[in-house]
Design an enzyme around this catalytic site. Structure first.
Site, PDB file in Angstrom:
ATOM      1  N   ARG A  50      72.395  18.808   3.909  1.00 47.09           N
ATOM      2  CA  ARG A  50      71.744  19.868   4.699  1.00 47.09           C
ATOM      3  C   ARG A  50      70.837  20.688   3.778  1.00 47.09           C
ATOM      4  NH1 ARG A  50      76.930  22.083   8.249  1.00 47.09           N
ATOM      5  NH2 ARG A  50      77.352  20.124   9.340  1.00 47.09           N
ATOM      6  N   ASP A  52      68.064  23.088   2.245  1.00 44.98           N
ATOM      7  CA  ASP A  52      67.605  24.401   2.686  1.00 44.98           C
ATOM      8  C   ASP A  52      66.105  24.416   2.938  1.00 44.98           C
ATOM      9  OD1 ASP A  52      70.122  25.563   2.514  1.00 44.98           O
ATOM     10  OD2 ASP A  52      69.853  26.162   0.423  1.00 44.98           O
ATOM     11  N   TYR A 113      70.503  15.007  -7.102  1.00 43.62           N
ATOM     12  CA  TYR A 113      69.420  15.974  -6.937  1.00 43.62           C
ATOM     13  C   TYR A 113      68.588  16.071  -8.208  1.00 43.62           C
ATOM     14  CZ  TYR A 113      71.246  17.870  -2.536  1.00 43.62           C
ATOM     15  OH  TYR A 113      71.663  18.019  -1.230  1.00 43.62           O
ATOM     16  N   ARG A 200      70.649  25.103  -7.190  1.00 42.26           N
ATOM     17  CA  ARG A 200      69.673  26.153  -7.483  1.00 42.26           C
ATOM     18  C   ARG A 200      70.306  27.284  -8.288  1.00 42.26           C
ATOM     19  NH1 ARG A 200      67.605  27.765  -1.823  1.00 42.26           N
ATOM     20  NH2 ARG A 200      66.637  29.442  -3.044  1.00 42.26           N
TER      21      ARG A 200
END
Length: 250
Positions: A50, A52, A113, A200
């Site tokens: 999911r 952002d 990622y 992040r």
């Protein structure tokens, strides 16, 4: 009902994120609208991650069920045609008929990622909305050494959004590497699953190390604090990419 796996890439800049939200422009809604345009069916897709608002994907995976057994190439090309017609920044790379028990989210064994930092004095032109521009010099080697403090199984409360809905802050981080190539610093992270804003948050903390403001010991102390207030400022979304999702061999 035939089940299809979709491998997807998108520019996250114009979207509120992956997940469908009332009154928002999401990647999921763009795809579901394209499916409805293609075959007239109202579907509910499930994505592997999911992402952002503003976060990109080169290897997002989703699944959907259709009533008719279409060839995978037809599903891919038809969805892409409707995405293009709607002016969406989304593309289906592959559509594959898959087993009924396949679940894009819950069958995943790892997610990978990439976070890109453009580290130079000049602002970006080609990399605008594609990387985090940091004009002050960063020590990528120091960032990499500090990243080792976060690898393994930990309570990642410090690096978890206050809005995270996960039941537990415990996660096993399999990989967190930092390397420089010219003006570009790349942070790669791999785990079975991540908490909301975890990548992040970790990148924002590693930036403080790269600036010389924090040490690897400070990163370890922040992790052990298990306190969101101990985290440095969260990195912006435009540098983050969901690159790949792993599944058991079929």
């Amino acid at each position: 009902m035939p089940r299809y796996r979709l491998d997807i890439e998108y520019d996250g800049t114009p979207y509120s994120g992956w997940q469908r939200q009332a009154g928002q422009h999401s990647v999921q809604a763009a795809l579901e609208n394209a499916v409805r345009g293609f075959c007239g069916e109202t579907v509910s897709m499930r994505g592997a991650g999911r992402t952002d608002a503003g976060v990109h994907a080169a290897g997002q995976v989703a699944h959907l069920d259709l009533t008719k057994d279409w060839p995978g190439d037809t599903v891919r090309d038809a969805i892409n045609a409707h995405l293009k017609l709607a002016g969406e920044a989304v593309s289906v790379i592959r559509a594959t008929r898959t087993a009924d028990e396949f679940d894009a989210r819950f069958s995943a064994t790892a997610r990978h990622y990439l976070f890109r930092i453009l580290n130079r004095r000049a602002p970006p032109a080609l990399e605008k909305d594609r990387a985090w521009w940091v004009p002050a010099p960063l020590d990528a080697d120091a960032m990499h050494e500090a990243a080792r403090e976060l690898v393994g199984r930990h309570d990642f409360t410090t690096f978890r959004s206050i809005h995270c809905q996960a039941k537990s802050p415990l996660r096993t981080l399999d990989r967190l590497d930092v390397k420089r190539s010219g003006d570009l610093i790349e942070v790669t992270a791999s785990a079975r699953s991540f908490l909301h804003n975890q990548v992040r948050s970790m990148v924002g903390t590693l930036k403080r190390v790269g600036e010389g403001a924090w040490s690897a010991a400070d990163v370890k102390a922040a992790l052990e604090a298990k306190d969101r207030a101990a985290c440095a400022a969260v990195a912006p979304p435009e540098g983050l990419y969901l690159m790949k999702v792993d599944y058991p061999p079929t």
